[in-house]
Every structure is written in C-alpha cells, then in structure tokens.
Design a protein around this motif. Sequence first.
Motif, short mmCIF file in Angstrom:
data_model
loop_
_atom_site.label_atom_id
_atom_site.label_comp_id
_atom_site.label_asym_id
_atom_site.label_seq_id
_atom_site.Cartn_x
_atom_site.Cartn_y
_atom_site.Cartn_z
N VAL A 136 -2.80 1.02 -7.41
CA VAL A 136 -1.71 0.11 -7.03
C VAL A 136 -0.42 0.50 -7.75
O VAL A 136 0.66 0.52 -7.16
CB VAL A 136 -2.10 -1.35 -7.35
CG1 VAL A 136 -0.89 -2.27 -7.17
CG2 VAL A 136 -3.24 -1.80 -6.45
N ILE A 137 -0.53 0.84 -9.04
CA ILE A 137 0.64 1.29 -9.80
C ILE A 137 1.20 2.57 -9.20
O ILE A 137 2.42 2.73 -9.05
CB ILE A 137 0.27 1.49 -11.28
CG1 ILE A 137 -0.09 0.15 -11.93
CG2 ILE A 137 1.42 2.16 -12.05
CD1 ILE A 137 -0.65 0.27 -13.33
N PHE A 138 0.31 3.49 -8.82
CA PHE A 138 0.76 4.73 -8.18
C PHE A 138 1.49 4.45 -6.87
O PHE A 138 2.48 5.13 -6.54
CB PHE A 138 -0.43 5.65 -7.91
CG PHE A 138 -1.11 6.17 -9.14
CD1 PHE A 138 -0.44 6.23 -10.35
CD2 PHE A 138 -2.43 6.60 -9.08
CE1 PHE A 138 -1.08 6.71 -11.50
CE2 PHE A 138 -3.07 7.08 -10.22
CZ PHE A 138 -2.39 7.13 -11.42
N ALA A 139 1.01 3.46 -6.12
CA ALA A 139 1.65 3.13 -4.85
C ALA A 139 3.08 2.65 -5.07
O ALA A 139 4.02 3.08 -4.37
CB ALA A 139 0.84 2.05 -4.12
N SER A 145 10.01 6.11 -6.37
CA SER A 145 10.49 7.48 -6.60
C SER A 145 10.71 8.24 -5.29
O SER A 145 11.05 9.43 -5.31
CB SER A 145 9.49 8.25 -7.47
OG SER A 145 8.22 8.31 -6.84
N PHE A 146 10.48 7.57 -4.15
CA PHE A 146 10.70 8.14 -2.82
C PHE A 146 9.83 9.38 -2.55
O PHE A 146 10.24 10.28 -1.82
CB PHE A 146 12.18 8.48 -2.61
CG PHE A 146 13.08 7.30 -2.70
CD1 PHE A 146 13.16 6.37 -1.67
CD2 PHE A 146 13.84 7.08 -3.83
CE1 PHE A 146 13.99 5.27 -1.76
CE2 PHE A 146 14.68 5.98 -3.93
CZ PHE A 146 14.74 5.07 -2.89
N LYS A 147 8.64 9.42 -3.13
CA LYS A 147 7.69 10.50 -2.83
C LYS A 147 6.81 10.04 -1.66
O LYS A 147 5.61 9.80 -1.81
CB LYS A 147 6.85 10.81 -4.05
CG LYS A 147 7.65 11.37 -5.22
CD LYS A 147 6.75 11.66 -6.41
CE LYS A 147 7.54 12.22 -7.57
NZ LYS A 147 6.69 12.45 -8.77
N ILE A 148 7.43 9.94 -0.51
CA ILE A 148 6.78 9.34 0.65
C ILE A 148 5.56 10.13 1.10
O ILE A 148 4.59 9.55 1.63
CB ILE A 148 7.79 9.20 1.81
CG1 ILE A 148 9.02 8.43 1.35
CG2 ILE A 148 7.14 8.51 3.01
CD1 ILE A 148 8.71 7.04 0.83
#
Length: 202
Positions: A136-139, A145-148
């Motif tokens: 969840v934190i990574f999401a 950070s816009f790493k879509i």
Amino acid sequence: MMKMDANDDDDVSLFDAEEDSASRKSKVKHPVASFFHLFFRVSAILVYLLCGLFGGSFIACMVTIILLLSCDFWTVKNVTGRLLVGLRWWNQVDDDGKSHWVYESRKTNGKKSSQTSNAESRIFWLGLIVCPVLWVIFAFSTLFSFKIKWLAVVILGVVLQGANFYGYVRCKMGAKTNLRSMATNYFGRQFFKQALTKQEES
C-alpha cells in the motif's frame, strides 16, 4: 478440519490471548512452510525495491514480481495457513451462480487445535500483515512520484496479498464478525482502559 461458511456462528478473535499457552510450544514445527511463507512475499518486495533503485529491466522485474506474488498467494492460501495456524479459506460458486465464502478452522474436540506453535503463529501473522501494508505504501509512493509504469505491479501486490490478509482475518475471527464493529469495539476498550488508568493515577 472444521468448515465454516457465512451462516456459521463460530467466532474467534484475531489474536486470542486466552489460548492454552501450556499446550503450545515456541519452537517452529514446520520450518520449510515458515520459510516459504516469508520467502516469496519478501523476495517480491526486494525485487521491486532493487529494480526501482538500480534501474533494472522493467519487463524482467515486472514478470519476476508477478511470478513471486502468484507463488506467494497460492502458498499462503493453500499451504502455510493450514500448517502454521490451522486456518484455510476459499470462495466457491454454487449451482445457482451464487458466491459463497468458506472458512476452515482445525479443531480438536470442539476446542482450538494446539498443533500450532506460538512462533509459527507470530511468523504467519507478521508476514501476513506487514507485507500488504508495504505494498500500500508503494502504491502511494508510485502515485506521488509519477512512476505510473509500476502502478499495475504494486496494485497487483496490494490485491493478492490483501486478499489473503482479508480471508485469514475473516477466518480467524469467524465468518459473521464484522471488521468495522471489531475495530470499533477494540478501540472502545482501549479508550476505556486509558480513562480508568488516568482516573486511578489522579
């Protein structure tokens, strides 16, 4: 194994402090299951972090993470839950097309089984709770950070590990227990204890 479905009344609290501690040993009785309970989910997190830090091939990392998450989902759902804590859950569809959640709890003579150890129980619940929280934190970090391109991977991590977490929490508490009411009751008891403590101190 004793089966429970959504109509059963058998409720068990998530971390039952009233279990018979004398009959439960602290040693790990299933070291291989305990290892693989953590191996796949921790490996998926490490691959995600290392690929993000060192810029590895996105496709290779994505495929590796998906394979690790899939192996973790199957292992936790079908093997480690049954061996480490005596619980199992699944969803089945009847002939009318209606979906039913089924919960299994290993019991002996109407009492909770003492075949599981405290050490294995801690390993199981720690891995089951911490890893979905990390996904969840990574999401959120991926969104901010816009790493879509990583979004689909982290969402898959949240869904697969969150599904196991939800299934085992419902299985442990009992099918009819409402998660919201359980949380409300827990925090209510904590608030009441704090109020009593402050009153005694004053």
